[in-house]
Design a protein around this motif. Structure first.
Motif, PDB file in Angstrom:
ATOM      1  N   SER A  29       0.592  -0.434   1.284  1.00 45.09           N
ATOM      2  CA  SER A  29      -0.310  -0.393   2.431  1.00 45.09           C
ATOM      3  C   SER A  29      -0.876  -1.786   2.686  1.00 45.09           C
ATOM      4  N   THR A  30      -1.105  -2.071   3.953  1.00 46.14           N
ATOM      5  CA  THR A  30      -1.789  -3.309   4.306  1.00 46.14           C
ATOM      6  C   THR A  30      -3.288  -3.198   4.069  1.00 46.14           C
ATOM      7  N   SER A  31      -3.743  -2.000   3.728  1.00 47.65           N
ATOM      8  CA  SER A  31      -5.143  -1.783   3.387  1.00 47.65           C
ATOM      9  C   SER A  31      -5.299  -1.823   1.876  1.00 47.65           C
ATOM     10  N   PRO A  32      -6.308  -2.501   1.357  1.00 51.96           N
ATOM     11  CA  PRO A  32      -6.456  -2.599  -0.100  1.00 51.96           C
ATOM     12  C   PRO A  32      -6.813  -1.252  -0.724  1.00 51.96           C
ATOM     13  N   PHE A  33      -6.375  -1.085  -1.959  1.00 54.11           N
ATOM     14  CA  PHE A  33      -6.678   0.130  -2.715  1.00 54.11           C
ATOM     15  C   PHE A  33      -8.024  -0.030  -3.419  1.00 54.11           C
ATOM     16  N   GLY A  34      -8.714   1.077  -3.512  1.00 54.71           N
ATOM     17  CA  GLY A  34      -9.954   1.083  -4.267  1.00 54.71           C
ATOM     18  C   GLY A  34      -9.811   1.930  -5.518  1.00 54.71           C
ATOM     19  N   ASP A  35     -10.208   1.355  -6.661  1.00 55.39           N
ATOM     20  CA  ASP A  35     -10.126   2.064  -7.941  1.00 55.39           C
ATOM     21  C   ASP A  35      -8.700   2.547  -8.210  1.00 55.39           C
ATOM     22  N   ALA A  36      -7.757   1.652  -8.078  1.00 51.94           N
ATOM     23  CA  ALA A  36      -6.368   2.018  -8.337  1.00 51.94           C
ATOM     24  C   ALA A  36      -6.182   2.299  -9.824  1.00 51.94           C
ATOM     25  N   PRO A  37      -5.415   3.344 -10.171  1.00 52.72           N
ATOM     26  CA  PRO A  37      -5.194   3.642 -11.592  1.00 52.72           C
ATOM     27  C   PRO A  37      -4.358   2.553 -12.248  1.00 52.72           C
ATOM     28  N   GLU A  38      -4.433   2.513 -13.558  1.00 58.31           N
ATOM     29  CA  GLU A  38      -3.685   1.513 -14.304  1.00 58.31           C
ATOM     30  C   GLU A  38      -2.188   1.740 -14.128  1.00 58.31           C
ATOM     31  N   SER A  39      -1.481   0.654 -13.819  1.00 56.02           N
ATOM     32  CA  SER A  39      -0.036   0.762 -13.605  1.00 56.02           C
ATOM     33  C   SER A  39       0.657   0.983 -14.945  1.00 56.02           C
ATOM     34  N   TYR A  64       2.131   5.314   9.562  1.00 58.53           N
ATOM     35  CA  TYR A  64       2.505   5.830   8.245  1.00 58.53           C
ATOM     36  C   TYR A  64       3.994   6.194   8.268  1.00 58.53           C
ATOM     37  N   LEU A  65       4.641   5.898   7.161  1.00 55.65           N
ATOM     38  CA  LEU A  65       6.050   6.249   6.989  1.00 55.65           C
ATOM     39  C   LEU A  65       6.219   6.899   5.615  1.00 55.65           C
ATOM     40  N   ILE A  66       6.719   8.142   5.627  1.00 58.05           N
ATOM     41  CA  ILE A  66       6.970   8.886   4.389  1.00 58.05           C
ATOM     42  C   ILE A  66       8.480   9.013   4.231  1.00 58.05           C
ATOM     43  N   GLN A 120      -2.937  13.369   9.491  1.00 61.28           N
ATOM     44  CA  GLN A 120      -3.482  13.556  10.835  1.00 61.28           C
ATOM     45  C   GLN A 120      -4.817  14.279  10.800  1.00 61.28           C
ATOM     46  N   SER A 121      -4.947  15.225   9.868  1.00 57.62           N
ATOM     47  CA  SER A 121      -6.224  15.926   9.739  1.00 57.62           C
ATOM     48  C   SER A 121      -7.312  14.994   9.224  1.00 57.62           C
ATOM     49  N   ALA A 122      -6.965  14.093   8.301  1.00 57.85           N
ATOM     50  CA  ALA A 122      -7.957  13.168   7.756  1.00 57.85           C
ATOM     51  C   ALA A 122      -8.377  12.125   8.789  1.00 57.85           C
ATOM     52  N   CYS A 123      -7.439  11.710   9.621  1.00 60.21           N
ATOM     53  CA  CYS A 123      -7.742  10.695  10.626  1.00 60.21           C
ATOM     54  C   CYS A 123      -8.525  11.258  11.809  1.00 60.21           C
ATOM     55  N   GLY A 124      -8.557  12.575  11.968  1.00 60.94           N
ATOM     56  CA  GLY A 124      -9.345  13.185  13.033  1.00 60.94           C
ATOM     57  C   GLY A 124      -8.850  12.808  14.410  1.00 60.94           C
ATOM     58  N   GLY A 125      -9.725  12.285  15.247  1.00 59.06           N
ATOM     59  CA  GLY A 125      -9.348  11.921  16.607  1.00 59.06           C
ATOM     60  C   GLY A 125      -8.712  10.556  16.723  1.00 59.06           C
ATOM     61  N   LYS A 126      -8.499   9.884  15.621  1.00 58.99           N
ATOM     62  CA  LYS A 126      -7.907   8.551  15.653  1.00 58.99           C
ATOM     63  C   LYS A 126      -6.429   8.640  16.007  1.00 58.99           C
ATOM     64  N   ASP A 127      -5.975   7.710  16.828  1.00 55.75           N
ATOM     65  CA  ASP A 127      -4.573   7.701  17.257  1.00 55.75           C
ATOM     66  C   ASP A 127      -3.718   7.071  16.163  1.00 55.75           C
ATOM     67  N   VAL A 128      -2.997   7.902  15.434  1.00 54.01           N
ATOM     68  CA  VAL A 128      -2.153   7.414  14.338  1.00 54.01           C
ATOM     69  C   VAL A 128      -0.719   7.890  14.566  1.00 54.01           C
ATOM     70  N   THR A 162       6.907  -1.892  10.184  1.00 55.39           N
ATOM     71  CA  THR A 162       6.208  -3.098   9.748  1.00 55.39           C
ATOM     72  C   THR A 162       6.264  -4.219  10.785  1.00 55.39           C
ATOM     73  N   ALA A 163       6.631  -3.893  12.004  1.00 54.92           N
ATOM     74  CA  ALA A 163       6.758  -4.937  13.034  1.00 54.92           C
ATOM     75  C   ALA A 163       5.431  -5.647  13.275  1.00 54.92           C
ATOM     76  N   ASP A 164       4.357  -4.898  13.471  1.00 51.80           N
ATOM     77  CA  ASP A 164       3.040  -5.484  13.684  1.00 51.80           C
ATOM     78  C   ASP A 164       1.975  -4.464  13.329  1.00 51.80           C
ATOM     79  N   GLY A 165       0.767  -4.962  13.079  1.00 54.92           N
ATOM     80  CA  GLY A 165      -0.346  -4.076  12.765  1.00 54.92           C
ATOM     81  C   GLY A 165      -0.315  -3.575  11.327  1.00 54.92           C
ATOM     82  N   GLY A 166      -1.266  -2.689  11.036  1.00 56.56           N
ATOM     83  CA  GLY A 166      -1.365  -2.146   9.697  1.00 56.56           C
ATOM     84  C   GLY A 166      -0.443  -0.959   9.491  1.00 56.56           C
ATOM     85  N   TYR A 167       0.027  -0.756   8.270  1.00 57.93           N
ATOM     86  CA  TYR A 167       0.952   0.336   7.966  1.00 57.93           C
ATOM     87  C   TYR A 167       0.746   0.797   6.530  1.00 57.93           C
TER      88      TYR A 167
END
Length: 270
Positions: A29-39, A64-66, A120-128, A162-167
């Motif tokens: 993710s382009t967003s940092p992880f918080g409290d990531a478990p030990e690798s 998001y890409l799964i 989609q449920s977690a993002c609510g009304g956000k366009d994702v 990954t063309a542009d923006g966060g992913y």
């Protein structure tokens, strides 16, 4: 090109071959992880799924890409010439990634549920934008070739995401197809099954075919009880025959049963 992050993790996976039912897990993710478990080299699926779900519930990015690659293992990705999925390795080493969670071997149930609806449920009304990519299962005879074909498909999808923006990219593997265990049945059991199938099933399905069957296929004349009775009767008849032959072999003259009227017999009577 060298792929340091994923290739290093897969190199560690080469020393652990005991878990044949394990699968790799990659979360980027382009967003940092918080409290990531030990690798760690090996982790349980419950820990991995709990952390991934808690991160996705924060709706960290807009895209998001799964990716689901059935049946792949860390050994499959660690090819003789390096990473067998170059597009995935390039995505892992992308400098734009602020969070990386790579587990070479995840052990346990990998049922992720409906992640796209959860996002989609977690993002609510956000366009994702949530996309899912199901790659073809690996062939048993040419796994490297199947990975190469899947990499071409994955490369196009990763380039678009990954063309542009966060992913956020999630690469996982569903359990592989079960192996086939040969089950050899004794010939006598096969004969019994064939007898039931040819007799009772045909009789119920088509009465005309049952009537045209030969006599010895329609009825069973020699049951185990009858067969044992015949054997015992033959033994008893053999014993009786020996006795009759012994009686018939006796040789006694007819004079042995006549009364002696000679002088010696008269003297005994006096």
């Amino acid at each position: 090109m060298r792929f340091h992050t994923l290739a290093g993790a897969l190199a560690l996976a080469g020393s652990s071959t005991a878990f044949s039912d394990s699968s790799p897990w990659v979360l980027l993710s382009t967003s940092p992880f918080g409290d990531a478990p030990e690798s760690k080299q090996i982790q349980m699926s419950s820990q991995v799924l709990d952390y991934t779900s808690s991160f996705l519930k924060t709706c960290p990015t807009d895209r998001y890409l799964i990716v689901n690659q059935p049946g792949v293992t860390a050994a499959d990705l660690r090819g003789p010439k390096g990473c067998s999925l170059p597009s995935l390795c390039r995505a892992v080493d992308d400098s734009r990634n602020k969070g990386k969670f790579v587990v070479p071997e995840v052990v346990g149930d990998m049922s992720t549920g409906d992640l796209s609806n959860a996002i989609q449920s977690a993002c609510g009304g956000k366009d994702v934008t949530v996309e899912e990519l199901d790659l073809a299962s690996l062939a048993s005879d040419d796994r490297a070739g199947a990975l190469s074909e899947n990499d071409a498909i994955l490369s196009e999808k990763l380039a678009a995401v990954t063309a542009d923006g966060g992913y956020t990219i999630l690469f996982l593997s569903s359990p592989g197809e079960p192996t086939y265990d040969a089950d050899f049945v004794e010939p006598i059991q096969m004969d019994l099954k064939r007898h039931v199938r040819d007799g009772s099933v045909r009789r119920q399905s088509d009465q005309s075919d049952w009537d045209r069957l030969p006599l010895f296929q329609k009825y069973q004349f020699f049951t185990p009880g009858i067969f044992m009775g015949i054997i015992v009767a033959l033994i008893l008849l053999a014993i009786l025959g020996v006795g009759l032959r012994a009686l018939s072999s006796l040789e006694v003259s007819y004079g042995a049963f006549e009364k002696d009227m000679g002088p010696a017999a008269q003297k005994k009577q006096q």
